[in-house]
Design a protein around this motif. Structure first.
Motif, mmCIF file in Angstrom:
data_model
loop_
_atom_site.group_PDB
_atom_site.id
_atom_site.type_symbol
_atom_site.label_atom_id
_atom_site.label_comp_id
_atom_site.label_asym_id
_atom_site.label_seq_id
_atom_site.Cartn_x
_atom_site.Cartn_y
_atom_site.Cartn_z
ATOM 1 N N ALA A 1 -5.501 4.405 -5.173
ATOM 2 C CA ALA A 1 -5.680 5.273 -6.339
ATOM 3 C C ALA A 1 -6.763 6.313 -6.093
ATOM 4 C CB ALA A 1 -6.012 4.432 -7.562
ATOM 5 N N CYS A 2 -7.851 5.891 -5.464
ATOM 6 C CA CYS A 2 -8.971 6.809 -5.225
ATOM 7 C C CYS A 2 -8.692 7.775 -4.085
ATOM 8 C CB CYS A 2 -10.250 6.015 -4.967
ATOM 9 S SG CYS A 2 -10.861 5.151 -6.429
ATOM 10 N N GLU A 3 -7.820 7.398 -3.172
ATOM 11 C CA GLU A 3 -7.424 8.341 -2.121
ATOM 12 C C GLU A 3 -6.565 9.464 -2.707
ATOM 13 O OE1 GLU A 3 -5.519 6.300 1.052
ATOM 14 O OE2 GLU A 3 -7.309 5.186 1.653
ATOM 15 N N ILE B 1 0.836 -1.208 0.000
ATOM 16 C CA ILE B 1 0.000 0.000 0.000
ATOM 17 C C ILE B 1 0.870 1.257 0.000
ATOM 18 C CG2 ILE B 1 -1.630 1.328 1.400
ATOM 19 C CD1 ILE B 1 -2.848 -1.403 2.237
ATOM 20 N N TYR B 2 1.918 1.244 0.792
ATOM 21 C CA TYR B 2 2.811 2.401 0.859
ATOM 22 C C TYR B 2 3.475 2.657 -0.497
ATOM 23 C CZ TYR B 2 6.892 5.215 2.127
ATOM 24 O OH TYR B 2 7.849 6.191 2.191
ATOM 25 N N ASP B 3 3.972 1.599 -1.125
ATOM 26 C CA ASP B 3 4.643 1.755 -2.415
ATOM 27 C C ASP B 3 3.676 2.190 -3.507
ATOM 28 O OD1 ASP B 3 7.153 1.063 -1.412
ATOM 29 O OD2 ASP B 3 6.794 -1.071 -1.680
ATOM 30 N N PHE C 1 1.322 6.516 -7.160
ATOM 31 C CA PHE C 1 0.208 7.362 -7.580
ATOM 32 C C PHE C 1 0.463 8.832 -7.266
ATOM 33 C CE2 PHE C 1 -2.200 3.291 -7.536
ATOM 34 C CZ PHE C 1 -2.651 3.347 -8.848
ATOM 35 N N GLU C 2 1.127 9.097 -6.146
ATOM 36 C CA GLU C 2 1.435 10.482 -5.794
ATOM 37 C C GLU C 2 2.466 11.096 -6.738
ATOM 38 O OE1 GLU C 2 2.580 10.078 -1.739
ATOM 39 O OE2 GLU C 2 0.511 9.947 -1.004
ATOM 40 N N SER C 3 3.213 10.254 -7.451
ATOM 41 C CA SER C 3 4.198 10.769 -8.399
ATOM 42 C C SER C 3 3.563 11.228 -9.714
ATOM 43 C CB SER C 3 5.254 9.695 -8.709
ATOM 44 O OG SER C 3 4.706 8.669 -9.533
ATOM 45 N N LEU C 4 2.294 10.898 -9.924
ATOM 46 C CA LEU C 4 1.603 11.264 -11.162
ATOM 47 C C LEU C 4 1.121 12.712 -11.100
ATOM 48 C CD1 LEU C 4 -0.539 8.027 -11.658
ATOM 49 C CD2 LEU C 4 1.685 8.557 -12.684
#
Length: 272
Positions: free
Chosen positions: A115-117, A63-65, A70-73
């Motif tokens: 992804a939705c978070e 989950i962390y990875d 996703f945060e890098s997008l």
């Protein structure tokens, strides 16, 4: 952000899909973002580890990875994301005593939640390529010979795993675990278009006909090895030897077989 997530399954044309996406990244970037195994390597490794162990720490790492990925997008990028990695379903059945993709029914909802978070308005489609039981089991066995220390012959392996080879049931469990998201599938045997297994994925992403026409097909990746090569790999697995030496010997055998296959399939020069 719209996302098409090609998360499985092993030995259903995924390598061919990923080779074409990697080769044509620059071309396809006009209409889509692409993420392959290199971009989510640590998350995929954690998914594989959790599928074998059920260790909560491995799920936390997964989950962390995923969150880091996703945060890098770029949230302002209007292009849909296409992610392709079969390892997000965990290990292939037959490894670590796994008998199916049951782990995917927990791994993929966790992916969807992350992804939705990160993107509250994310529009997710999970896509799975499948294959008929008999050729799928045969291909999985050949992969195990190359990548693991399996010592069973094919008849023994087939008797154990063919009755369990039900990818539709795996997809049904995944669909039931996350009914709020679209789940789509296509059988490898039906992928007869010009780009083979890449066609259904491009359909879901919505790539334009003009851009698609610029993509050149590639021959299938990870094709079946000759019987004598599979026999040699099995013999190595059954020998008492250092694991590193065994892996190196197997790599040499497979590399030589692939080279021979490539040479035999190359166009012959015309005789004048």
């Amino acid at each position: 952000m719209r996302m098409v997530l090609h998360c499985g399954f092993h030995k259903t044309g995924t390598s061919s899909v990923q080779r074409m996406l990697e080769r044509d990244r620059a071309l396809l970037s006009a209409e889509m973002q692409i993420a392959l195994k290199a971009e989510i390597r640590t998350a995929a490794l954690a998914a594989r580890a959790w599928s074998a162990s059920g260790d909560p720490a491995k799920m936390s790492a997964y989950i962390y990875d995923l969150a880091l990925f996703f945060e890098s997008l770029d949230a302002d990028d209007p292009r849909p994301l296409c992610l392709s990695s079969e390892d997000l379903c965990g290990l292939m059945p037959g490894r670590k005593a796994l008998r199916d993709y049951r782990a995917a029914a927990a791994l993929l909802p966790a992916l969807a939640n992350v992804a939705c978070e990160v993107f509250p308005s994310a529009d997710l489609t999970f896509y799975f390529s499948t294959r008929a039981p008999e050729p799928w089991v045969k291909s999985c066995y050949a992969q195990h010979l190359r990548a693991s220390g399996i010592r069973d012959d094919f008849a023994t392996y087939r008797a154990q795993y063919l009755p369990l080879a039900d990818l539709d049931a795996d997809i049904a469990r995944i669909n039931e675990a996350m009914p709020q998201h679209r789940v789509r599938q296509a059988a490898l045997e039906s992928m007869t278009g010009r780009l083979g297994p890449l066609d259904p994925l491009l359909d879901l992403v919505g790539i334009s006909a003009g851009l698609r026409a610029q993509i050149a097909p590639l021959p299938p990746a990870n094709t079946s090895l000759p019987q004598e090569v599979r026999d040699a790999l099995l013999a190595l697995n059954r020998r008492k030897m250092d694991s590193g030496e065994r892996a190196a010997r197997k790599q040499e055998i497979v590399r030589a077989a692939r080279k021979e296959q490539k040479q035999s399939s190359a166009p012959k020069p015309l005789k004048g």
